[in-house]
Design a protein around this motif. Structure first.
Motif, mmCIF file in Angstrom:
data_model
loop_
_atom_site.group_PDB
_atom_site.id
_atom_site.type_symbol
_atom_site.label_atom_id
_atom_site.label_comp_id
_atom_site.label_asym_id
_atom_site.label_seq_id
_atom_site.Cartn_x
_atom_site.Cartn_y
_atom_site.Cartn_z
ATOM 1 N N ASP A 70 -8.540 -3.525 6.343
ATOM 2 C CA ASP A 70 -7.317 -4.723 6.372
ATOM 3 C C ASP A 70 -6.443 -4.631 5.064
ATOM 4 N N PHE A 71 -7.300 -4.439 3.862
ATOM 5 C CA PHE A 71 -6.664 -3.839 2.681
ATOM 6 C C PHE A 71 -5.604 -2.495 2.789
ATOM 7 N N LYS A 72 -6.200 -1.752 3.100
ATOM 8 C CA LYS A 72 -5.138 -0.715 2.568
ATOM 9 C C LYS A 72 -4.835 -0.340 4.059
ATOM 10 N N GLY A 73 -4.757 -0.802 4.725
ATOM 11 C CA GLY A 73 -3.248 -1.274 5.596
ATOM 12 C C GLY A 73 -1.988 -2.146 5.301
ATOM 13 N N ARG A 74 -2.711 -3.195 4.940
ATOM 14 C CA ARG A 74 -0.925 -3.167 3.926
ATOM 15 C C ARG A 74 -0.634 -2.527 2.748
ATOM 16 N N ARG A 75 -1.913 -2.158 1.783
ATOM 17 C CA ARG A 75 -1.378 -1.768 1.011
ATOM 18 C C ARG A 75 -0.576 -1.020 1.098
ATOM 19 N N ASN A 116 -15.038 -2.980 -5.530
ATOM 20 C CA ASN A 116 -15.091 -1.705 -6.445
ATOM 21 C C ASN A 116 -14.989 -0.584 -5.277
ATOM 22 N N MET A 117 -14.607 -0.982 -3.657
ATOM 23 C CA MET A 117 -14.297 0.018 -2.680
ATOM 24 C C MET A 117 -12.596 -0.159 -2.894
ATOM 25 N N ILE A 118 -12.184 -0.831 -3.646
ATOM 26 C CA ILE A 118 -10.497 -1.799 -3.736
ATOM 27 C C ILE A 118 -10.315 -1.006 -4.957
ATOM 28 N N ASN A 119 -10.994 -1.245 -5.470
ATOM 29 C CA ASN A 119 -10.875 -0.572 -7.489
ATOM 30 C C ASN A 119 -10.743 1.132 -7.451
ATOM 31 N N ASP A 120 -11.092 1.513 -6.398
ATOM 32 C CA ASP A 120 -11.221 2.747 -6.631
ATOM 33 C C ASP A 120 -10.597 3.593 -5.885
ATOM 34 N N LEU A 121 -9.424 2.563 -5.312
ATOM 35 C CA LEU A 121 -7.743 3.101 -4.872
ATOM 36 C C LEU A 121 -6.670 2.911 -6.254
ATOM 37 N N PRO A 122 -5.783 3.681 -6.092
ATOM 38 C CA PRO A 122 -4.818 3.405 -7.170
ATOM 39 C C PRO A 122 -3.958 2.107 -6.599
ATOM 40 N N THR A 123 -3.371 0.703 -8.164
ATOM 41 C CA THR A 123 -3.034 0.088 -7.209
ATOM 42 C C THR A 123 -1.577 0.799 -7.176
ATOM 43 N N ILE A 124 -0.589 -0.250 -6.589
ATOM 44 C CA ILE A 124 1.097 -0.155 -5.959
ATOM 45 C C ILE A 124 1.316 0.174 -7.232
ATOM 46 N N PHE A 125 1.166 -0.057 -8.544
ATOM 47 C CA PHE A 125 2.074 -1.028 -9.584
ATOM 48 C C PHE A 125 1.956 1.406 -10.253
ATOM 49 N N VAL A 151 -4.848 -11.826 -0.090
ATOM 50 C CA VAL A 151 -5.585 -12.400 0.953
ATOM 51 C C VAL A 151 -7.038 -11.679 0.297
ATOM 52 N N ALA A 152 -7.640 -10.304 0.448
ATOM 53 C CA ALA A 152 -8.793 -9.839 0.767
ATOM 54 C C ALA A 152 -10.169 -10.636 0.002
ATOM 55 N N PHE A 153 -9.781 -11.515 -0.563
ATOM 56 C CA PHE A 153 -10.460 -12.427 -1.220
ATOM 57 C C PHE A 153 -10.815 -13.810 -0.819
ATOM 58 N N PRO A 170 -1.857 -4.917 8.704
ATOM 59 C CA PRO A 170 -2.783 -3.892 8.457
ATOM 60 C C PRO A 170 -2.781 -2.705 9.297
ATOM 61 N N ASN A 171 -1.342 -2.719 9.812
ATOM 62 C CA ASN A 171 -1.146 -1.404 11.208
ATOM 63 C C ASN A 171 0.165 -0.375 9.558
ATOM 64 N N GLU A 172 0.036 -0.801 8.429
ATOM 65 C CA GLU A 172 0.366 -0.077 7.827
ATOM 66 C C GLU A 172 2.226 0.097 7.446
#
Length: 247
Positions: free
Chosen positions: A18-23, A125-134, A105-107, A54-56
């Motif tokens: 869900d986090f990755k889709g919204r991101r 940790n899974m979220i932190n492995d991705l670059p932030t939107i910023f 939203v994730a938490f 979630p559907n990007e």
């Protein structure tokens, strides 16, 4: 809100998806669809928010009317600051608030469905492995990727170089340093060659490696000595031989 159909992820993997889709949707709004996003954020309109789904997909819309809202709400009024600052700074500001909203939203899901300490840590940790939107919007993520690639290539090259040098040094050292057995054999051969032509000052016979010989300190000649003769007697015998045969 379009694309905002109720969705309740219940596992760590589902929340992360869900986090990755919204991101992905919000990154699209701030990068590839930035012109459209800029136009929709009209300062003349009411408080607007940027939503990711979630559907990007993404959407600029008014906040939810229900109180309290079903999900945490993103930053309000992003449109009001659009004309009061440079575009890149404004987009960076929206990106920072978007990162904060995604974590909220994730938490929120994690708390709602009872994630324990281990689950929350794994999700983070899974979220932190991705670059932030910023980081994506400002180009920091791309720069960090290049630096990591450069460091990795440099380390790999250096490791190969050191390995090659070590192998070459080992081969050179092996060639330069003879074995202990070769040293001992060489010394024995040299001794035999050195004394092979030596003649006894008394009887004139050749030197043999298994015989006991004594060198005279006066004339520096070598003489046979019997095994039962002690060193002092042998020296006396050598001196007597020299006096009898001075040449």
């Amino acid at each position: 809100m379009e694309g905002g159909a109720p969705y309740n992820p219940r596992t760590v993997e589902e929340v992360f998806r869900d986090f990755k889709g919204r991101r992905a949707g919000m990154i699209k709004a701030l990068t590839t669809d930035v012109e459209e996003f800029y136009q929709q954020c009209d300062p003349e309109k009411e408080n607007l928010c940027l939503y990711g789904f979630p559907n990007e997909q993404w959407e600029v819309n008014l906040p939810a009317e229900e109180v309290p809202p079903e999900l945490p709400e993103p930053a309000l009024g992003i449109n009001f600051a659009r004309d009061g600052m440079q575009e890149k700074d404004w987009l960076s500001l929206v990106a920072v608030h978007s990162d904060a909203w995604l974590l909220a939203v994730a938490f929120y899901f994690g708390s709602r469905f009872g994630f324990d300490k281990v689950d929350r840590k794994r999700l983070f940790n899974m979220i932190n492995d991705l670059p932030t939107i910023f980081e994506v919007v400002t180009g920091i993520a791309k720069k960090q990727g290049k630096e990591k690639s450069s460091i990795s290539n440099h380390s790999s090259t250096k490791s190969k170089s050191n390995s090659k040098r070590g192998s070459e040094s080992q081969v050179k050292y092996s060639k330069a340093m003879p074995s202990k057995e070769e040293d001992e054999d060489g010394l024995e051969d040299e001794d035999e060659e050195e004394h092979g032509d030596t003649l006894c000052g008394a009887c004139g016979e050749n030197y043999a490696a298994d015989e006991f010989w004594i060198c005279c300190d006066i004339c520096e000649k070598w003489f046979h000595a019997m095994a039962e003769v002690n060193p002092a007697a042998a020296l006396a015998m050598a001196a007597a031989a020299v006096s009898e045969n001075p040449n």
